[in-house]
Design a protein around this motif. Structure first.
Motif, PDB file in Angstrom:
ATOM      1  N   ASP A 155      80.831  46.075  31.451  1.00 43.26           N
ATOM      2  CA  ASP A 155      80.320  47.253  30.903  1.00 43.26           C
ATOM      3  C   ASP A 155      80.930  47.818  29.663  1.00 43.26           C
ATOM      4  O   ASP A 155      80.660  48.240  28.701  1.00 43.26           O
ATOM      5  CB  ASP A 155      80.152  48.353  32.272  1.00 43.26           C
ATOM      6  CG  ASP A 155      79.098  48.360  32.920  1.00 43.26           C
ATOM      7  OD1 ASP A 155      78.062  47.444  32.634  1.00 43.26           O
ATOM      8  OD2 ASP A 155      79.055  48.999  33.885  1.00 43.26           O
ATOM      9  N   ALA A 156      82.352  47.575  29.796  1.00 40.60           N
ATOM     10  CA  ALA A 156      83.334  47.965  28.693  1.00 40.60           C
ATOM     11  C   ALA A 156      82.802  47.190  27.324  1.00 40.60           C
ATOM     12  O   ALA A 156      82.714  47.636  26.213  1.00 40.60           O
ATOM     13  CB  ALA A 156      84.684  47.789  28.843  1.00 40.60           C
ATOM     14  N   GLU A 157      82.606  45.761  27.538  1.00 37.85           N
ATOM     15  CA  GLU A 157      82.472  44.935  26.494  1.00 37.85           C
ATOM     16  C   GLU A 157      80.946  45.273  26.022  1.00 37.85           C
ATOM     17  O   GLU A 157      80.659  45.352  24.645  1.00 37.85           O
ATOM     18  CB  GLU A 157      82.349  43.482  26.630  1.00 37.85           C
ATOM     19  CG  GLU A 157      83.635  42.928  27.372  1.00 37.85           C
ATOM     20  CD  GLU A 157      83.741  41.521  27.899  1.00 37.85           C
ATOM     21  OE1 GLU A 157      84.322  40.657  27.285  1.00 37.85           O
ATOM     22  OE2 GLU A 157      82.862  41.199  28.859  1.00 37.85           O
ATOM     23  N   ILE A 158      79.975  45.454  26.827  1.00 38.68           N
ATOM     24  CA  ILE A 158      78.469  46.025  26.261  1.00 38.68           C
ATOM     25  C   ILE A 158      78.696  47.416  25.419  1.00 38.68           C
ATOM     26  O   ILE A 158      78.268  47.338  24.502  1.00 38.68           O
ATOM     27  CB  ILE A 158      77.855  46.212  27.762  1.00 38.68           C
ATOM     28  CG1 ILE A 158      77.545  44.689  28.223  1.00 38.68           C
ATOM     29  CG2 ILE A 158      76.274  46.622  27.081  1.00 38.68           C
ATOM     30  CD1 ILE A 158      76.923  44.758  29.491  1.00 38.68           C
ATOM     31  N   ARG A 169      77.758  48.082  21.820  1.00 41.21           N
ATOM     32  CA  ARG A 169      76.632  48.902  21.466  1.00 41.21           C
ATOM     33  C   ARG A 169      77.198  50.349  20.664  1.00 41.21           C
ATOM     34  O   ARG A 169      76.328  50.668  19.799  1.00 41.21           O
ATOM     35  CB  ARG A 169      76.212  49.587  22.862  1.00 41.21           C
ATOM     36  CG  ARG A 169      75.044  50.402  22.882  1.00 41.21           C
ATOM     37  CD  ARG A 169      74.475  50.867  24.228  1.00 41.21           C
ATOM     38  NE  ARG A 169      75.612  51.564  25.137  1.00 41.21           N
ATOM     39  CZ  ARG A 169      75.774  52.929  24.616  1.00 41.21           C
ATOM     40  NH1 ARG A 169      75.369  53.613  23.707  1.00 41.21           N
ATOM     41  NH2 ARG A 169      76.818  53.408  25.462  1.00 41.21           N
ATOM     42  N   THR A 170      78.239  50.555  20.624  1.00 40.13           N
ATOM     43  CA  THR A 170      78.786  51.987  20.116  1.00 40.13           C
ATOM     44  C   THR A 170      79.650  51.441  18.869  1.00 40.13           C
ATOM     45  O   THR A 170      79.999  52.401  18.182  1.00 40.13           O
ATOM     46  CB  THR A 170      79.595  52.591  20.876  1.00 40.13           C
ATOM     47  OG1 THR A 170      80.840  51.966  21.437  1.00 40.13           O
ATOM     48  CG2 THR A 170      78.863  53.370  22.039  1.00 40.13           C
ATOM     49  N   SER A 171      79.809  50.297  18.384  1.00 38.61           N
ATOM     50  CA  SER A 171      80.706  49.763  17.260  1.00 38.61           C
ATOM     51  C   SER A 171      79.932  50.028  15.859  1.00 38.61           C
ATOM     52  O   SER A 171      78.902  49.669  15.751  1.00 38.61           O
ATOM     53  CB  SER A 171      80.809  48.097  17.457  1.00 38.61           C
ATOM     54  OG  SER A 171      81.518  47.708  16.139  1.00 38.61           O
ATOM     55  N   ASP A 172      80.491  50.962  15.118  1.00 40.63           N
ATOM     56  CA  ASP A 172      79.935  51.181  13.822  1.00 40.63           C
ATOM     57  C   ASP A 172      80.064  49.897  13.021  1.00 40.63           C
ATOM     58  O   ASP A 172      78.900  49.710  12.242  1.00 40.63           O
ATOM     59  CB  ASP A 172      81.200  52.266  12.938  1.00 40.63           C
ATOM     60  CG  ASP A 172      80.962  53.510  13.791  1.00 40.63           C
ATOM     61  OD1 ASP A 172      80.257  53.797  14.379  1.00 40.63           O
ATOM     62  OD2 ASP A 172      82.277  54.457  13.543  1.00 40.63           O
ATOM     63  N   THR A 173      80.794  48.917  13.186  1.00 39.30           N
ATOM     64  CA  THR A 173      80.630  47.549  12.487  1.00 39.30           C
ATOM     65  C   THR A 173      79.433  46.834  12.693  1.00 39.30           C
ATOM     66  O   THR A 173      78.575  46.449  11.970  1.00 39.30           O
ATOM     67  CB  THR A 173      81.793  47.072  12.582  1.00 39.30           C
ATOM     68  OG1 THR A 173      83.132  47.594  12.249  1.00 39.30           O
ATOM     69  CG2 THR A 173      81.924  45.600  11.917  1.00 39.30           C
ATOM     70  N   GLU A 174      78.995  46.919  14.085  1.00 41.45           N
ATOM     71  CA  GLU A 174      77.780  46.319  14.525  1.00 41.45           C
ATOM     72  C   GLU A 174      76.624  47.235  14.281  1.00 41.45           C
ATOM     73  O   GLU A 174      75.559  46.474  13.608  1.00 41.45           O
ATOM     74  CB  GLU A 174      77.881  46.150  16.244  1.00 41.45           C
ATOM     75  CG  GLU A 174      79.010  45.074  16.528  1.00 41.45           C
ATOM     76  CD  GLU A 174      78.908  43.645  16.009  1.00 41.45           C
ATOM     77  OE1 GLU A 174      77.682  43.295  15.731  1.00 41.45           O
ATOM     78  OE2 GLU A 174      79.895  43.274  15.630  1.00 41.45           O
TER      79      GLU A 174
END
Length: 132
Positions: free
Chosen positions: A74-77, A81-86
């Motif tokens: 869940d932490a990786e997901i 999901r919340t990464s500004d870069t992504e």
């Protein structure tokens, strides 16, 4: 000593084989999020098209389950999901797709044209949209 060396080599090899790619490199996950973003951009800019919100929410929620099934925590997901870069990378990919599909920012008719074509095509983007 030889047994320890073999054991170490086997454990390193097993670790390398079980290493997961970043979620951005999993087409099923990343491509689906891109499709959802494209559909969202179309429906926000074309007054004749709306989103199939339940379908979109179900699809996004199923992605988290699919990622878990693939061994992601869940932490990786959540980090993906919340990464500004992504988010910025997906936004740029969405903009490229829209531009290559003939959409011009500020011209709703071009969003509507693409939206109708996507609905007609019946692909992943079109399945998330409907004509009003």
């Amino acid at each position: 000593m030889r047994a320890m060396t073999m054991a170490l080599m086997l454990s390193l090899t097993a670790g390398a084989l079980s290493a997961k790619p970043h979620l951005r490199d999993v087409p099923e996950i990343d491509g689906t999020l891109l499709a959802v973003g494209i559909a969202d951009e179309i429906r926000k800019n074309c007054p004749d098209i709306s989103a199939r919100m339940f379908r979109a929410l179900t699809l996004v929620n199923s992605l988290k389950g699919r990622a878990r099934d693939m061994g992601y925590s869940d932490a990786e997901i959540d980090a993906y999901r919340t990464s500004d870069t992504e988010k910025a990378r997906l936004k740029a990919a969405r903009a490229t797709y829209l531009e290559n599909s003939g959409v011009t920012a500020g011209q709703p008719a071009t969003y509507c044209m693409l939206g109708r074509a996507e609905i007609e095509k019946g692909g992943q983007i079109g399945a998330l949209l409907r004509m009003n």
